[in-house]
Design a protein around this motif. Structure first.
Motif, PDB file in Angstrom:
ATOM      1  N   ALA A  30     -25.769 -12.850   3.286  1.00 45.52           N
ATOM      2  CA  ALA A  30     -25.047 -12.489   1.866  1.00 45.52           C
ATOM      3  C   ALA A  30     -23.473 -12.492   2.667  1.00 45.52           C
ATOM      4  CB  ALA A  30     -25.308 -11.224   1.537  1.00 45.52           C
ATOM      5  N   VAL A  31     -23.305 -12.043   3.761  1.00 45.62           N
ATOM      6  CA  VAL A  31     -21.767 -11.933   4.509  1.00 45.62           C
ATOM      7  C   VAL A  31     -21.646 -13.439   4.819  1.00 45.62           C
ATOM      8  CG1 VAL A  31     -20.604 -11.089   6.121  1.00 45.62           C
ATOM      9  CG2 VAL A  31     -22.276  -9.714   5.161  1.00 45.62           C
ATOM     10  N   THR A  32     -22.541 -14.576   5.397  1.00 49.43           N
ATOM     11  CA  THR A  32     -22.204 -15.499   5.671  1.00 49.43           C
ATOM     12  C   THR A  32     -21.919 -16.475   4.477  1.00 49.43           C
ATOM     13  OG1 THR A  32     -23.799 -15.558   7.412  1.00 49.43           O
ATOM     14  CG2 THR A  32     -23.464 -17.873   6.783  1.00 49.43           C
ATOM     15  N   ALA A  33     -22.537 -16.341   3.479  1.00 52.23           N
ATOM     16  CA  ALA A  33     -22.099 -16.979   2.151  1.00 52.23           C
ATOM     17  C   ALA A  33     -20.749 -16.552   1.649  1.00 52.23           C
ATOM     18  CB  ALA A  33     -23.301 -16.641   1.049  1.00 52.23           C
ATOM     19  N   GLY A  88     -20.039  -6.873   8.486  1.00 46.94           N
ATOM     20  CA  GLY A  88     -20.995  -7.442   8.910  1.00 46.94           C
ATOM     21  C   GLY A  88     -20.771  -8.188  10.347  1.00 46.94           C
ATOM     22  N   GLY A  89     -19.736  -7.901  11.004  1.00 49.64           N
ATOM     23  CA  GLY A  89     -19.416  -8.487  12.376  1.00 49.64           C
ATOM     24  C   GLY A  89     -17.980  -9.067  12.299  1.00 49.64           C
ATOM     25  N   MET A  90     -17.424  -9.046  11.121  1.00 48.61           N
ATOM     26  CA  MET A  90     -16.173  -9.639  11.029  1.00 48.61           C
ATOM     27  C   MET A  90     -15.062  -8.407  11.423  1.00 48.61           C
ATOM     28  SD  MET A  90     -15.226 -12.549   9.992  1.00 48.61           S
ATOM     29  CE  MET A  90     -13.341 -12.394   9.315  1.00 48.61           C
ATOM     30  N   PRO A  91     -14.230  -8.912  11.991  1.00 48.50           N
ATOM     31  CA  PRO A  91     -12.999  -7.680  12.510  1.00 48.50           C
ATOM     32  C   PRO A  91     -12.292  -7.081  11.194  1.00 48.50           C
ATOM     33  CG  PRO A  91     -12.674  -9.786  13.832  1.00 48.50           C
ATOM     34  CD  PRO A  91     -13.648 -10.321  12.732  1.00 48.50           C
ATOM     35  N   CYS A  92     -12.631  -5.807  11.210  1.00 49.99           N
ATOM     36  CA  CYS A  92     -12.050  -5.122  10.131  1.00 49.99           C
ATOM     37  C   CYS A  92     -12.466  -3.715  10.065  1.00 49.99           C
ATOM     38  CB  CYS A  92     -12.516  -5.601   8.736  1.00 49.99           C
ATOM     39  SG  CYS A  92     -14.338  -5.947   8.215  1.00 49.99           S
ATOM     40  N   ALA A  93     -11.623  -2.986   9.367  1.00 47.75           N
ATOM     41  CA  ALA A  93     -11.877  -1.435   9.248  1.00 47.75           C
ATOM     42  C   ALA A  93     -11.256  -0.938   8.168  1.00 47.75           C
ATOM     43  CB  ALA A  93     -11.417  -1.023  10.721  1.00 47.75           C
ATOM     44  N   ALA A  94     -11.523   0.320   7.848  1.00 47.34           N
ATOM     45  CA  ALA A  94     -10.746   1.009   6.791  1.00 47.34           C
ATOM     46  C   ALA A  94     -10.717   2.392   7.035  1.00 47.34           C
ATOM     47  CB  ALA A  94     -11.662   0.614   5.349  1.00 47.34           C
ATOM     48  N   TYR A  95      -9.812   3.112   6.282  1.00 46.14           N
ATOM     49  CA  TYR A  95      -9.834   4.544   6.408  1.00 46.14           C
ATOM     50  C   TYR A  95      -9.345   5.019   5.063  1.00 46.14           C
ATOM     51  CZ  TYR A  95      -4.630   3.422   7.151  1.00 46.14           C
ATOM     52  OH  TYR A  95      -3.328   2.852   7.032  1.00 46.14           O
ATOM     53  N   GLY A  96      -9.993   6.247   4.792  1.00 49.77           N
ATOM     54  CA  GLY A  96      -9.691   7.010   3.488  1.00 49.77           C
ATOM     55  C   GLY A  96      -9.104   8.507   3.555  1.00 49.77           C
ATOM     56  N   PHE A  97      -8.448   8.657   2.627  1.00 48.05           N
ATOM     57  CA  PHE A  97      -7.866  10.066   2.560  1.00 48.05           C
ATOM     58  C   PHE A  97      -8.241  10.813   1.101  1.00 48.05           C
ATOM     59  CE2 PHE A  97      -3.854   8.440   4.833  1.00 48.05           C
ATOM     60  CZ  PHE A  97      -4.567   8.841   5.938  1.00 48.05           C
ATOM     61  N   SER A  98      -8.386  12.068   1.327  1.00 47.62           N
ATOM     62  CA  SER A  98      -8.611  12.802   0.056  1.00 47.62           C
ATOM     63  C   SER A  98      -7.081  12.612  -0.718  1.00 47.62           C
ATOM     64  CB  SER A  98      -8.571  14.283   0.503  1.00 47.62           C
ATOM     65  OG  SER A  98      -7.469  14.644   1.137  1.00 47.62           O
ATOM     66  N   ALA A  99      -7.248  13.063  -2.003  1.00 40.56           N
ATOM     67  CA  ALA A  99      -6.437  13.035  -2.958  1.00 40.56           C
ATOM     68  C   ALA A  99      -5.196  13.763  -2.286  1.00 40.56           C
ATOM     69  CB  ALA A  99      -6.623  13.482  -4.368  1.00 40.56           C
ATOM     70  N   GLU A 100      -5.354  14.896  -1.888  1.00 35.11           N
ATOM     71  CA  GLU A 100      -4.187  15.859  -1.559  1.00 35.11           C
ATOM     72  C   GLU A 100      -3.501  15.214  -0.039  1.00 35.11           C
ATOM     73  OE1 GLU A 100      -2.609  19.066   1.369  1.00 35.11           O
ATOM     74  OE2 GLU A 100      -4.432  17.738   1.631  1.00 35.11           O
ATOM     75  N   LEU A 101      -4.293  14.639   0.700  1.00 35.86           N
ATOM     76  CA  LEU A 101      -3.600  13.963   1.981  1.00 35.86           C
ATOM     77  C   LEU A 101      -3.023  12.967   1.548  1.00 35.86           C
ATOM     78  CD1 LEU A 101      -3.205  14.160   4.906  1.00 35.86           C
ATOM     79  CD2 LEU A 101      -5.600  13.183   5.213  1.00 35.86           C
ATOM     80  N   ALA A 102      -3.656  11.865   0.671  1.00 36.35           N
ATOM     81  CA  ALA A 102      -2.880  10.706   0.269  1.00 36.35           C
ATOM     82  C   ALA A 102      -1.623  10.878  -0.342  1.00 36.35           C
ATOM     83  CB  ALA A 102      -3.902   9.843  -0.576  1.00 36.35           C
ATOM     84  N   ALA A 103      -1.503  12.035  -1.214  1.00 39.33           N
ATOM     85  CA  ALA A 103      -0.153  12.384  -1.725  1.00 39.33           C
ATOM     86  C   ALA A 103       0.926  12.713  -0.700  1.00 39.33           C
ATOM     87  CB  ALA A 103      -0.350  13.552  -2.712  1.00 39.33           C
ATOM     88  N   LEU A 104       0.393  13.485   0.289  1.00 38.41           N
ATOM     89  CA  LEU A 104       1.372  13.831   1.193  1.00 38.41           C
ATOM     90  C   LEU A 104       1.809  12.770   2.224  1.00 38.41           C
ATOM     91  CD1 LEU A 104      -0.195  17.066   2.721  1.00 38.41           C
ATOM     92  CD2 LEU A 104       1.695  16.826   1.470  1.00 38.41           C
ATOM     93  N   ALA A 105       0.845  11.606   2.686  1.00 35.32           N
ATOM     94  CA  ALA A 105       1.335  10.429   3.404  1.00 35.32           C
ATOM     95  C   ALA A 105       2.060   9.510   2.419  1.00 35.32           C
ATOM     96  CB  ALA A 105       0.080   9.752   3.620  1.00 35.32           C
ATOM     97  N   GLU A 106       1.893   9.424   1.081  1.00 36.01           N
ATOM     98  CA  GLU A 106       2.827   8.629   0.290  1.00 36.01           C
ATOM     99  C   GLU A 106       4.103   9.183   0.340  1.00 36.01           C
ATOM    100  OE1 GLU A 106       0.838   7.916  -3.455  1.00 36.01           O
ATOM    101  OE2 GLU A 106      -0.644   6.481  -2.598  1.00 36.01           O
ATOM    102  N   ALA A 107       4.232  10.524   0.177  1.00 35.00           N
ATOM    103  CA  ALA A 107       5.657  11.225   0.041  1.00 35.00           C
ATOM    104  C   ALA A 107       6.277  11.138   1.333  1.00 35.00           C
ATOM    105  CB  ALA A 107       5.446  12.746  -0.324  1.00 35.00           C
ATOM    106  N   ALA A 108       5.586  11.114   2.503  1.00 35.73           N
ATOM    107  CA  ALA A 108       6.202  11.062   3.789  1.00 35.73           C
ATOM    108  C   ALA A 108       6.872   9.474   3.888  1.00 35.73           C
ATOM    109  CB  ALA A 108       5.011  11.036   4.943  1.00 35.73           C
ATOM    110  N   LYS A 109       5.951   8.411   3.315  1.00 32.24           N
ATOM    111  CA  LYS A 109       6.449   7.120   3.460  1.00 32.24           C
ATOM    112  C   LYS A 109       7.911   7.074   2.653  1.00 32.24           C
ATOM    113  CE  LYS A 109       6.965   2.635   4.015  1.00 32.24           C
ATOM    114  NZ  LYS A 109       7.968   2.222   4.980  1.00 32.24           N
TER     115      LYS A 109
END
Length: 462
Positions: A104-107, A298-319
């Motif tokens: 599936a990833v190859t396709a 599936g072996g491709m270079p990639c990553a992700a990170y997720g935040f709670s709603a409260e933490l995302a709001a603080l991060a967006e405000a900081a930016k």
């Protein structure tokens, strides 16, 4: 200490006499050298222009006398340039946890490659992937990176900016990629910057605290000053040998972390073996942020990170309140079209409850088989399992923290076993005794590993 005393001590700890380890290693090195002339020739060729003779110096951590060169890999099989097929229980140290080149990833990659590789723009796949991640991990807001190392580094920047706090807290023996801040160990109870970290010019102990895993009293004491931005942790320690949390540890730890105004970031890059939403989701834990890396594409270079709603709001405000300019977060190729297509295919077809159920059942058979072989040979070793991942350790009971796990390691014995397995057509992770199963791993593959393992232990124990 005399040789006799050292031999007696090592044998008492592992149940194996060092002389037998050295004899096995010598025989297996000779066997490997004779069987892999093409890899030897390529190693000599590579040495002319590659530092250390390999694309990445870590590749010399394998127990082979010269690097094994791969020709191709598919499913649970890897074929080297000398034509030897090996059953792969290393799987790129989790990068290929769903098998090499999943169809599936190859396709998805083939289809996307004809439509663009990278544009530094949003795509439909990005929206779909973020929704799938939110569903899997229970956190509503996501960003991407190229590696889990990058993701961890970016999360630390976000957390420090969002909380106004500078201090990071980690567990002794932790592994979070090559993030500089985490290279602090406990040595005789004191934090010490790791000697192996090259080129570091800053004193990491000024802003990084370290405590033992499973030690709630030490955790509370380290949090007490009220200056910790976050605790960065794997829910199960995996890179110093697996260390499971004691019953109730995480529930009480999360309460302490939040009580002192800090946040919890769980790095699920290895513990994604626990289930589609990682260890935290499988065990009802609620971190403030999650990092997931190498198996996500599936072996491709990639990553992700997720935040709670409260933490995302603080991060967006900081930016938004920061001066304009580069934030130190993100790279040009982050969330490229190819990586997003791979992540969407992996999340949709491979990171599902049905796939994980089969993986866990097969890994349980592997873990039970390892325990049976170890018991039959009368060795004081244990076996730990985390979903699709298991590991044998040279101690009678599972270690409770990084210091105990590190003390149980025996590099000579590990390398002798790993090389002997490789010569018998089975490959496990080179850094410690970790094994993974993938959707393509069969019961026959498990049986082959157990038979080879038993043959090797028979030679070591006599």
């Amino acid at each position: 200490m005399t040789t006799t005393t050292t031999t007696t001590t090592n044998r008492a700890r592992t149940g194996i006499a060092p002389q037998r380890v050295h004899a096995l290693a010598a025989a297996e090195r000779a066997r490997y050298a004779a069987a892999n002339p093409r890899s030897r020739a390529l190693a000599a060729q590579a040495a002319r222009h590659l530092m250390f003779g390999v694309p990445l110096h870590w590749m010399n951590d394998w127990s082979t006398p010269f690097p094994l060169h791969v020709d191709h890999a598919r499913g649970a099989r890897l074929v080297d340039v000398d034509g030897h097929a090996r059953i792969d229980f290393c799987l790129g140290d989790t990068g290929a946890m769903f098998g090499h080149s999943p169809p599936a990833v190859t396709a998805a990659l083939q289809a996307q490659a004809a439509r663009g590789l990278t544009t530094m723009l949003a795509s439909a796949d990005a929206a779909a992937v973020s929704a799938l991640l939110a569903e899997r991990f229970g956190l509503p807001h996501w960003q991407f990176a190229m590696t889990a190392t990058d993701a961890n580094r970016f999360v630390l920047r976000w957390l420090r900016a969002a909380t106004g706090r500078r201090v990071l807290l980690v567990f002794n023996g932790c592994y979070h990629g090559t993030v500089d801040d985490v290279f602090v160990d406990l040595v005789n109870g004191r934090p010490v910057q790791r000697d192996s970290l090259l080129g570091q010019v800053h004193d990491l102990t000024a802003t990084t605290r370290v405590v033992e895993f499973n030690d709630l009293a030490a955790l509370e004491a380290a949090l007490a000053p009220g200056d910790v931005a976050c605790v960065l942790a794997e829910p199960v320690m995996t890179n110093i040998g697996m260390v499971l949390p004691q019953p109730g540890f995480w529930e009480r730890a999360i309460d302490l972390i939040h009580r002192h105004g800090a946040r919890l970031v769980m790095d699920e890059t290895h513990t994604i073996s626990s289930g589609p939403g990682g260890y935290a989701r499988a065990h009802g834990l609620t971190p403030d942020a999650v990092v997931i890396g190498k198996p996500l594409g599936g072996g491709m270079p990639c990553a992700a990170y997720g935040f709670s709603a409260e933490l995302a709001a603080l991060a967006e405000a900081a930016k938004r309140s920061a001066p304009p300019g580069h934030s130190g977060i993100g790279t040009t190729l982050t969330a490229n079209l190819l990586a997003m297509a791979a992540m969407r295919a992996t999340l949709s077809t491979l990171m599902t409850p049905e796939v994980y159920a089969a993986l866990h059942a097969r890994c349980t058979r592997l873990a039970e088989g390892l325990r049976a072989v170890i018991a039959q040979r009368g060795l004081p070793w244990c076996v730990t399992q985390v979903g699709a991942r298991c590991e044998f350790q040279f101690c009678a009971t599972p270690p409770r923290n990084g210091s105990e796990a590190g003390a149980a390691m025996d590099a000579d014995l590990e390398q002798a076993i790993h090389l002997a397995l490789l010569n018998r057509g089975v490959m496990i992770t080179p850094f410690h005794n970790m094994m993974l199963v993938c959707p393509d791993t069969t019961d026959a593959d498990v049986a082959a590993l157990l038979a080879a393992f038993d043959e090797i232990l028979a030679e070591l124990t006599g």
